[in-house]
Design a protein around this motif. Structure first.
Motif, PDB file in Angstrom:
ATOM      1  N   MET A 127       0.708  -1.250   0.111  1.00 39.75           N
ATOM      2  CA  MET A 127       0.152   0.015  -0.001  1.00 39.75           C
ATOM      3  C   MET A 127       0.860   1.215  -0.122  1.00 39.75           C
ATOM      4  SD  MET A 127      -3.517   0.859   2.029  1.00 39.75           S
ATOM      5  CE  MET A 127      -3.472  -0.871   2.078  1.00 39.75           C
ATOM      6  N   ALA A 128       0.433   2.131  -0.752  1.00 38.94           N
ATOM      7  CA  ALA A 128       1.133   3.638  -0.767  1.00 38.94           C
ATOM      8  C   ALA A 128       1.184   4.058   0.456  1.00 38.94           C
ATOM      9  CB  ALA A 128       0.580   4.459  -1.936  1.00 38.94           C
ATOM     10  N   SER A 129       1.974   3.978   1.186  1.00 38.15           N
ATOM     11  CA  SER A 129       2.426   4.839   2.748  1.00 38.15           C
ATOM     12  C   SER A 129       3.736   5.154   2.787  1.00 38.15           C
ATOM     13  CB  SER A 129       1.743   4.106   3.782  1.00 38.15           C
ATOM     14  OG  SER A 129       2.303   2.703   3.963  1.00 38.15           O
ATOM     15  N   ARG A 130       4.126   6.339   3.726  1.00 34.19           N
ATOM     16  CA  ARG A 130       5.381   6.488   4.050  1.00 34.19           C
ATOM     17  C   ARG A 130       5.285   6.972   5.494  1.00 34.19           C
ATOM     18  NH1 ARG A 130       8.577  11.189   1.865  1.00 34.19           N
ATOM     19  NH2 ARG A 130       6.828  11.503   0.362  1.00 34.19           N
ATOM     20  N   GLU A 131       6.556   6.745   6.186  1.00 32.52           N
ATOM     21  CA  GLU A 131       6.774   7.320   7.526  1.00 32.52           C
ATOM     22  C   GLU A 131       7.251   8.621   7.433  1.00 32.52           C
ATOM     23  OE1 GLU A 131       8.481   4.413  10.165  1.00 32.52           O
ATOM     24  OE2 GLU A 131       7.106   2.789   9.443  1.00 32.52           O
ATOM     25  N   PHE A 132       6.852   9.632   8.206  1.00 36.73           N
ATOM     26  CA  PHE A 132       7.455  10.913   8.135  1.00 36.73           C
ATOM     27  C   PHE A 132       8.164  11.493   9.689  1.00 36.73           C
ATOM     28  CE2 PHE A 132       5.018  11.291   4.726  1.00 36.73           C
ATOM     29  CZ  PHE A 132       5.619  12.295   3.779  1.00 36.73           C
ATOM     30  N   ALA A 133       9.089  12.051   9.745  1.00 38.05           N
ATOM     31  CA  ALA A 133       9.609  12.409  10.987  1.00 38.05           C
ATOM     32  C   ALA A 133       8.617  13.700  11.365  1.00 38.05           C
ATOM     33  CB  ALA A 133      10.741  13.267  10.749  1.00 38.05           C
ATOM     34  N   ARG A 134       8.151  13.772  12.646  1.00 37.67           N
ATOM     35  CA  ARG A 134       7.356  14.812  13.258  1.00 37.67           C
ATOM     36  C   ARG A 134       8.271  16.219  13.094  1.00 37.67           C
ATOM     37  NH1 ARG A 134       6.451  10.875  16.517  1.00 37.67           N
ATOM     38  NH2 ARG A 134       8.490  11.354  17.749  1.00 37.67           N
ATOM     39  N   ALA A 191       7.801  16.289   8.679  1.00 38.31           N
ATOM     40  CA  ALA A 191       9.199  16.807   7.919  1.00 38.31           C
ATOM     41  C   ALA A 191       9.855  15.365   7.722  1.00 38.31           C
ATOM     42  CB  ALA A 191       9.759  17.288   9.215  1.00 38.31           C
ATOM     43  N   GLY A 192      10.953  15.588   6.947  1.00 37.91           N
ATOM     44  CA  GLY A 192      11.832  14.444   6.508  1.00 37.91           C
ATOM     45  C   GLY A 192      11.540  13.958   5.312  1.00 37.91           C
ATOM     46  N   ARG A 234       4.940   8.262  12.509  1.00 39.35           N
ATOM     47  CA  ARG A 234       3.771   8.979  11.923  1.00 39.35           C
ATOM     48  C   ARG A 234       3.555   8.617  10.422  1.00 39.35           C
ATOM     49  NH1 ARG A 234       0.771  13.715  12.703  1.00 39.35           N
ATOM     50  NH2 ARG A 234       1.131  13.452  15.004  1.00 39.35           N
ATOM     51  N   VAL A 235       2.658   7.904  10.137  1.00 36.29           N
ATOM     52  CA  VAL A 235       2.397   7.313   8.871  1.00 36.29           C
ATOM     53  C   VAL A 235       1.294   7.830   7.950  1.00 36.29           C
ATOM     54  CG1 VAL A 235       1.746   5.331   7.529  1.00 36.29           C
ATOM     55  CG2 VAL A 235       3.017   4.964   9.685  1.00 36.29           C
ATOM     56  N   VAL A 236       1.753   8.437   6.733  1.00 31.41           N
ATOM     57  CA  VAL A 236       0.807   8.866   5.914  1.00 31.41           C
ATOM     58  C   VAL A 236       0.721   7.969   4.681  1.00 31.41           C
ATOM     59  CG1 VAL A 236       0.439  10.790   4.118  1.00 31.41           C
ATOM     60  CG2 VAL A 236       1.496  11.375   6.073  1.00 31.41           C
TER      61      VAL A 236
END
Lengths: 144, 144, 144
Positions: A1-8, A123-124, C11-13
């Motif tokens: 699934m299209a998903s990505r982790e980001f930095a806060r 961010a990130g 945090r995942v988008v």
């Protein structure tokens, strides 16, 4: 699934100005703090509203105005990038003085009475960028 | 634009007690954890509800009761300070057994059936403080 | 009051796939990232919907379908654990092309048109676990 982790990233609280256009004011908050990607949440009230709904069959947005004061019961959405510019995508539930709800995609033309807004930067990595999606006809994230 | 960056504080999850007043229970969670400023989100159900709407012309809140069980579809808002006390400002969308929605400002008188609440503290700097705002007649943040 | 502080996790988008079942897609995002407890927020649109409402008197969920395209105005809720499996509990406000709102507990049968989802992991300590609650008849958190 299209998903990505980001930095806060940073967390911004804003009080939007009386009489401002809701969409423009959200973009201004993001730009003043140099935020490219964020989640948005708000409550408040509007002097009048303009909402939209995407017709999934004709692939066009229909817009309509509500020329009356309304509670901004819930505003939820995000800030990302589109063609190098700030793209604000937010949905709202509004209520009239009897509690009757109206919901949809927030268009230009919602005039702030009062609005308490929370912006959480993500961010990130590469900022989320909108690009045309064939399947829906919508500008969805091409790099999530 | 009036906006300020906050440091992230603690994240609290609460299960509100059956029969509690929704507004009072939220204030209690904040106070038990020593939280002065926070964002609030919740879902659940209420045994009955009392909502309000701010009349922008007369500058008075109208309140009404919904004497029936309702889903708490969305609760969104915040905790800040007013005259040294905890001020809870939350809006809710409620739905009856047919999915019909009622929305507004949460007043005292919403009785919890079940409620799953998330509180995100905003720390750092001076706590957000409500003060009378001439333009709207509302107690808005004077130091955002 | 039953409440607990959590450490912030990842945090995942996510951009949920066209045609997916909304509930299943949320569970998949959580599982693909190894997330056991999280808060969930989303906006988007669905091709059709199935909502539920818990009858507080009979202690049974009633479900109904909305066989039409709808805006997903607000989706709010959480991911926790139940009997060792991922339990997604989310509520949604939907709107038709006239802005009329329908709200409730999201059941299986909501088909994604487009959906922008944010998942905030709550880490640290024992994962939130659902267990039967006598007072309500619901699977509430037994260890919050």
């Amino acid at each position: 699934m299209a998903s990505r982790e980001f930095a806060r990233g940073r967390r911004v609280v804003a009080r939007l100005p009386f009489g401002a256009d809701l969409l423009e004011a959200i973009a201004t908050v993001a730009e003043e703090h140099g935020v490219k990607v964020a989640e948005i949440r708000a409550i408040g009230a509007v002097q009048r509203a303009r909402l939209a709904c995407y017709d999934q069959a004709t692939r066009a947005y229909g817009e309509w105005s509500l020329d009356q004061p309304l509670e901004l019961v819930t505003l939820l959405g995000n800030v990302s990038q589109r063609d190098g510019a700030t793209a604000v995508h937010v949905h709202a539930t509004l209520a009239d003085y009897d509690g009757v709800c109206f919901g949809g995609h927030v268009a230009r033309g919602c005039v702030v009475f009062a609005c308490e807004l929370f912006l959480q930067e993500l961010a990130g990595g590469e900022p989320l960028e909108r690009a045309y999606d064939d399947e829906t006809g919508l500008p969805l994230w091409g790099n999530v």
